[in-house]
Design a protein around this motif. Structure first.
Motif, PDB file in Angstrom:
ATOM      1  N   GLU A 153     -64.750  11.900 -24.819  1.00 47.49           N
ATOM      2  CA  GLU A 153     -63.489  11.242 -24.471  1.00 47.49           C
ATOM      3  C   GLU A 153     -62.741  12.121 -23.477  1.00 47.49           C
ATOM      4  O   GLU A 153     -62.749  13.348 -23.598  1.00 47.49           O
ATOM      5  CB  GLU A 153     -62.644  11.014 -25.719  1.00 47.49           C
TER       6      GLU A 153
ATOM      7  N   LEU B  89     -58.936  12.369 -21.313  1.00 48.19           N
ATOM      8  CA  LEU B  89     -57.585  11.862 -21.072  1.00 48.19           C
ATOM      9  C   LEU B  89     -56.879  12.748 -20.069  1.00 48.19           C
ATOM     10  O   LEU B  89     -57.091  13.958 -20.045  1.00 48.19           O
ATOM     11  CB  LEU B  89     -56.756  11.847 -22.364  1.00 48.19           C
TER      12      LEU B  89
ATOM     13  N   ILE C  60     -49.805   8.948 -13.325  1.00 47.98           N
ATOM     14  CA  ILE C  60     -50.405   7.863 -14.107  1.00 47.98           C
ATOM     15  C   ILE C  60     -50.935   6.780 -13.162  1.00 47.98           C
ATOM     16  O   ILE C  60     -52.065   6.299 -13.307  1.00 47.98           O
ATOM     17  CB  ILE C  60     -49.365   7.263 -15.079  1.00 47.98           C
TER      18      ILE C  60
ATOM     19  N   CYS D 255     -54.188   7.539 -11.434  1.00 49.62           N
ATOM     20  CA  CYS D 255     -55.377   7.533 -12.300  1.00 49.62           C
ATOM     21  C   CYS D 255     -55.901   6.125 -12.564  1.00 49.62           C
ATOM     22  O   CYS D 255     -56.990   5.971 -13.130  1.00 49.62           O
ATOM     23  CB  CYS D 255     -55.064   8.205 -13.631  1.00 49.62           C
ATOM     24  N   ALA D 256     -55.140   5.108 -12.173  1.00 53.06           N
ATOM     25  CA  ALA D 256     -55.554   3.727 -12.437  1.00 53.06           C
ATOM     26  C   ALA D 256     -56.907   3.440 -11.793  1.00 53.06           C
ATOM     27  O   ALA D 256     -57.148   3.775 -10.637  1.00 53.06           O
ATOM     28  CB  ALA D 256     -54.499   2.757 -11.892  1.00 53.06           C
TER      29      ALA D 256
ATOM     30  N   VAL E 137     -60.636   6.621 -16.929  1.00 50.71           N
ATOM     31  CA  VAL E 137     -60.096   7.409 -18.038  1.00 50.71           C
ATOM     32  C   VAL E 137     -58.639   7.013 -18.265  1.00 50.71           C
ATOM     33  O   VAL E 137     -57.955   6.526 -17.359  1.00 50.71           O
ATOM     34  CB  VAL E 137     -60.188   8.935 -17.792  1.00 50.71           C
ATOM     35  N   GLU E 138     -58.179   7.243 -19.479  1.00 50.14           N
ATOM     36  CA  GLU E 138     -56.791   6.932 -19.825  1.00 50.14           C
ATOM     37  C   GLU E 138     -55.871   8.056 -19.360  1.00 50.14           C
ATOM     38  O   GLU E 138     -56.217   9.239 -19.465  1.00 50.14           O
ATOM     39  CB  GLU E 138     -56.660   6.763 -21.340  1.00 50.14           C
TER      40      GLU E 138
ATOM     41  N   MET F 265     -51.968   9.525 -19.950  1.00 48.90           N
ATOM     42  CA  MET F 265     -50.882   9.465 -20.919  1.00 48.90           C
ATOM     43  C   MET F 265     -49.676  10.222 -20.376  1.00 48.90           C
ATOM     44  O   MET F 265     -49.810  11.352 -19.906  1.00 48.90           O
ATOM     45  CB  MET F 265     -51.354  10.103 -22.243  1.00 48.90           C
TER      46      MET F 265
ATOM     47  N   ARG G 236     -52.844  11.627 -30.818  1.00 43.98           N
ATOM     48  CA  ARG G 236     -54.129  10.995 -31.108  1.00 43.98           C
ATOM     49  C   ARG G 236     -54.553  11.186 -32.566  1.00 43.98           C
ATOM     50  O   ARG G 236     -55.420  10.468 -33.059  1.00 43.98           O
ATOM     51  CB  ARG G 236     -55.214  11.558 -30.197  1.00 43.98           C
TER      52      ARG G 236
END
Length: 256
Positions: A46, A48, A57, A60-61, A65-66, A68, A88
Motif C-alpha cells: 500500500e 499513500l 493532493i 496526485c490525481a 495512489v491515494e 491524504m 488508518r
C-alpha cells in the motif's frame, strides 16, 4: 522480502528553500509524481501520499495512489507518517517506509531493502540505510549526513560533521585523503518503522542533540532506542533540497 509493508510519502508545500517543492517540474511531471513512481516500482502492499496542501493532493490525481491531507502544523514528515498510521489504524507490527517527497531518484530496490531489513530484526523499531564514502569532499560537507555504527550495524551517532574523526590522518590537513582502514558512511534519508515505535517517537519532545544537528533521528538515540543501519545495495540518486539538486534530478530523470 518482507511482504505487506506500507509506503507513506510525506510531501510539504511550504519548503523554505524551494517553495512548492513537490510540484516542481522534472522532465514534464511534478516531482511528487516521480516519487510515487519509485514507490510503485517497489514491493509495497500500500502507498499513500501525506500532504500539507490541497495542491499536492490535486497533483496526485490519477497516479494510482491515494493522497491524504494531513495537519499543516506538523514539524516534520515523520509526524505526517504517524498521522497516517493513526488514521488508518494500522497494526503495531506494521512496517511503514517513510519515502520523503523530495526523493524522485530513490531506487525502488532500496525501498524494499530497508523494509526487509527491519522485518528481519525482531524487537527493533527502526531501520535506515547508508552508503560508503570515498570522497573527502562528501565527508566534510555539512549537507551530507554521516553515520557511525557498532559491530552489529546499529547506529552510534549521526552528524553533519566528519565522523569518525581520524586524529592522525586529518589533523592539519585541508584536503585529507580518506584512510582505507575506516569505513566512512553517508546516511541515506530513507526509513522503515514499526507502527508502534513511531507512535512512541512522535510523543517524545525533540532532543537537544537533534536540535543542534537538525537531525530528527538523533531523538531516537537520545531516548535509548536503536536504529539499524544497512549498507545500501546501490547508490541512490539525488534528493532535492536546493535548485542545484533539482537540476541534478532533472538530468538523472532524463536518463531513465
Amino acid at each position: 522480502m518482507t511482504s505487506g509493508f506500507k509506503v507513506v510519502i510525506p510531501a510539504r508545500y511550504g519548503s523554505t528553500r524551494l517553495p512548492g517543492k513537490p510540484l516542481l517540474d522534472i522532465a514534464g511531471k511534478p516531482m511528487i509524481r516521480h516519487v510515487i513512481e519509485r514507490a510503485l516500482e517497489s514491493a509495497a502492499a500500500e502507498i499513500l501520499v501525506a500532504a500539507d496542501d490541497p495542491r499536492i493532493i490535486d497533483a496526485c490525481a490519477g497516479s494510482g495512489v491515494e493522497a491524504m491531507l494531513t495537519d499543516a502544523a506538523h514539524r516534520s514528515g515523520t509526524d505526517r507518517v504517524a498521522e497516517v498510521i493513526e488514521r488508518r489504524g494500522w497494526d503495531d507490527e506494521t512496517i511503514v517506509v517513510n519515502l520523503q517527497g523530495d526523493e524522485p531518484c530513490m531506487p525502488a530496490a532500496l525501498i524494499d531493502q530497508v523494509a526487509a531489513d527491519l522485518g528481519a530484526l525482531a524487537g527493533v523499531g527502526m531501520s535506515t540505510l547508508a552508503y560508503p564514502i570515498h570522497d573527502s569532499a562528501i565527508l566534510f560537507d555539512p549537507h551530507a549526513v554521516k553515520v557511525v555504527t557498532d559491530a552489529a550495524g546499529f547506529a552510534l551517532y549521526f552528524s553533519r560533521a566528519p565522523i569518525p574523526w581520524h586524529r592522525d590522518e586529518f589533523l592539519g590537513q585541508h584536503h585529507p585523503v580518506l584512510p582505507a582502514t575506516v569505513g566512512f558512511l553517508r546516511h541515506i534519508g530513507l526509513y522503515a518503522y514499526r507502527a508502534a515505535f513511531l507512535k512512541r517517537y512522535v510523543a517524545w519532545e525533540p532532543a537537544p542533540l537533534e536540535l543542534a544537528e537538525s537531525l530528527e533521528q538523533l531523538r531516537v538515540l537520545w531516548h535509548g532506542e536503536r536504529i539499524h543501519v544497512s549498507v545500501a545495495a546501490e547508490e541512490p540518486g539525488p534528493g532535492v533540497d536546493t535548485a542545484d539538486d533539482l537540476a541534478r534530478a532533472v538530468r538523472q530523470s532524463l536518463l531513465r
